[in-house]
Design an enzyme around this catalytic site. Sequence first.
Site, PDB file in Angstrom:
ATOM      1  CD1 TRP A  32      47.326  35.765  41.076  1.00 37.17           C
ATOM      2  CD2 TRP A  32      47.989  34.788  42.985  1.00 37.17           C
ATOM      3  NE1 TRP A  32      47.155  34.408  40.940  1.00 37.17           N
ATOM      4  CE2 TRP A  32      47.557  33.783  42.085  1.00 37.17           C
ATOM      5  CE3 TRP A  32      48.462  34.414  44.239  1.00 37.17           C
ATOM      6  CZ2 TRP A  32      47.574  32.422  42.417  1.00 37.17           C
ATOM      7  CZ3 TRP A  32      48.476  33.058  44.567  1.00 37.17           C
ATOM      8  CH2 TRP A  32      48.030  32.081  43.668  1.00 37.17           C
ATOM      9  CE  LYS A  33      45.573  44.329  39.911  1.00 42.04           C
ATOM     10  NZ  LYS A  33      44.595  45.315  39.545  1.00 42.04           N
ATOM     11  CG  HIS A  46      49.833  47.848  38.207  1.00 42.16           C
ATOM     12  ND1 HIS A  46      48.779  48.548  38.755  1.00 42.16           N
ATOM     13  CD2 HIS A  46      49.295  46.801  37.547  1.00 42.16           C
ATOM     14  CE1 HIS A  46      47.646  47.937  38.425  1.00 42.16           C
ATOM     15  NE2 HIS A  46      47.930  46.871  37.691  1.00 42.16           N
ATOM     16  CD  GLU A  59      46.080  48.175  41.167  1.00 40.59           C
ATOM     17  OE1 GLU A  59      46.851  47.316  41.615  1.00 40.59           O
ATOM     18  OE2 GLU A  59      45.015  47.897  40.577  1.00 40.59           O
ATOM     19  N   GLY A 104      39.963  46.596  37.048  1.00 41.18           N
ATOM     20  CA  GLY A 104      39.105  46.212  38.164  1.00 41.18           C
ATOM     21  C   GLY A 104      37.689  46.771  38.085  1.00 41.18           C
ATOM     22  CB  SER A 121      37.910  44.616  33.011  1.00 40.55           C
ATOM     23  OG  SER A 121      37.790  45.441  34.151  1.00 40.55           O
ATOM     24  N   GLY A 140      44.299  40.706  36.236  1.00 43.10           N
ATOM     25  CA  GLY A 140      44.267  40.875  37.688  1.00 43.10           C
ATOM     26  C   GLY A 140      43.275  39.917  38.326  1.00 43.10           C
ATOM     27  N   GLY A 141      42.075  40.428  38.628  1.00 42.48           N
ATOM     28  CA  GLY A 141      41.076  39.673  39.375  1.00 42.48           C
ATOM     29  C   GLY A 141      40.845  38.255  38.865  1.00 42.48           C
TER      30      GLY A 141
HETATM   31  P1  PGA Z   1      42.021  43.520  36.399  1.00 47.19           P
HETATM   32  O1  PGA Z   1      43.478  44.087  36.693  1.00 47.19           O
HETATM   33  O2  PGA Z   1      42.164  42.360  35.432  1.00 47.19           O
HETATM   34  O3  PGA Z   1      41.504  43.079  37.733  1.00 47.19           O
HETATM   35  O4  PGA Z   1      41.234  44.636  35.794  1.00 47.19           O
HETATM   36  C1  PGA Z   1      44.446  44.153  35.673  1.00 47.19           C
HETATM   37  C2  PGA Z   1      45.722  44.723  36.210  1.00 47.19           C
HETATM   38  O5  PGA Z   1      45.688  45.640  37.035  1.00 47.19           O
HETATM   39  O6  PGA Z   1      46.821  44.268  35.846  1.00 47.19           O
END
Ligand code: PGA
Length: 258
Positions: free
Chosen positions: A12-13, A98, A100, A174, A213, A234-235
């Site tokens: 969920w970040k 990760h 990020e 993302g 993605s 993620g999203g």
């Molecule tokens: P995303 O992120 O599915 O939104 O591309 C994946 C992730 O960072 O784990």
Amino acid sequence: MTAIRPLVAGNWKMHGLAANLAELKSLQDLLAMEPQPAADVMICPPATLLAQARYFLSKSDILLGAQDCHPDSQGPHTGDISAEMLADAGAKAVIVGHSERRTDYGETDAVVSQKAGAAHRAGLAAIICIGERGRERQDGATLDIVKRQLDGSLPPAATAANTIIAYEPVWAIGTGWTPTPEDVAAVHAFIRGRLGDELGGEGSAMRILYGGSVKPSNARELLTVPNVNGALVGGASLKATDFYAILSAYSGTGGRGR
Ligand code: PGA
């Protein structure tokens, strides 16, 4: 060889307030329609929601994970959270390294390895993220980067039970862009080979997730690639219906991915 049971984990970040826990309830209701899901399911909410999420999921097979941990078990580290604290709040796993965090906080492979070791110390599985940037792919350096990150981030005593690798090309996170299934197959086969060389049978049985993605429309083509043993999402993990649609990529496949 026994098939590897896939894992689909939602990251969920920095999204989610208490009200969003209703999505967990919806996911649980959707999963209840499948008596024998073909994959393990995990949600990694922000740390603030772990304890409440554990309460929401007390009657569910959905696993709880966290998004990061400090290498130490306790100490003067304002704002940080240890793996022991995450385990205490109900987490079974923690994402480490990760991209990020590698970008925002300059986390090196050595730090990621320490964090994965901390997860193991606390009885958590470590989901170790690796992956190349767009420029590195253009330069043909993908496998070099993946090798360096994998070798540097794997802690001693990594096993198939306590460690999961997530291959996440940074340029696909993302953005809506994804590698082709052939490109995913090549990188995952490379990672599988490295894990086998380093860890023997444990490496052959370790789960390798694809992330970047993943959405309902591409889940089946990406998740049925050989050596893809699930996804880090993620999203599309923020909405129960989307996440469930991704999971259904495994319905009827009997847990393929080898
Ligand atoms: P995303 O992120 O599915 O939104 O591309 C994946 C992730 O960072 O784990």
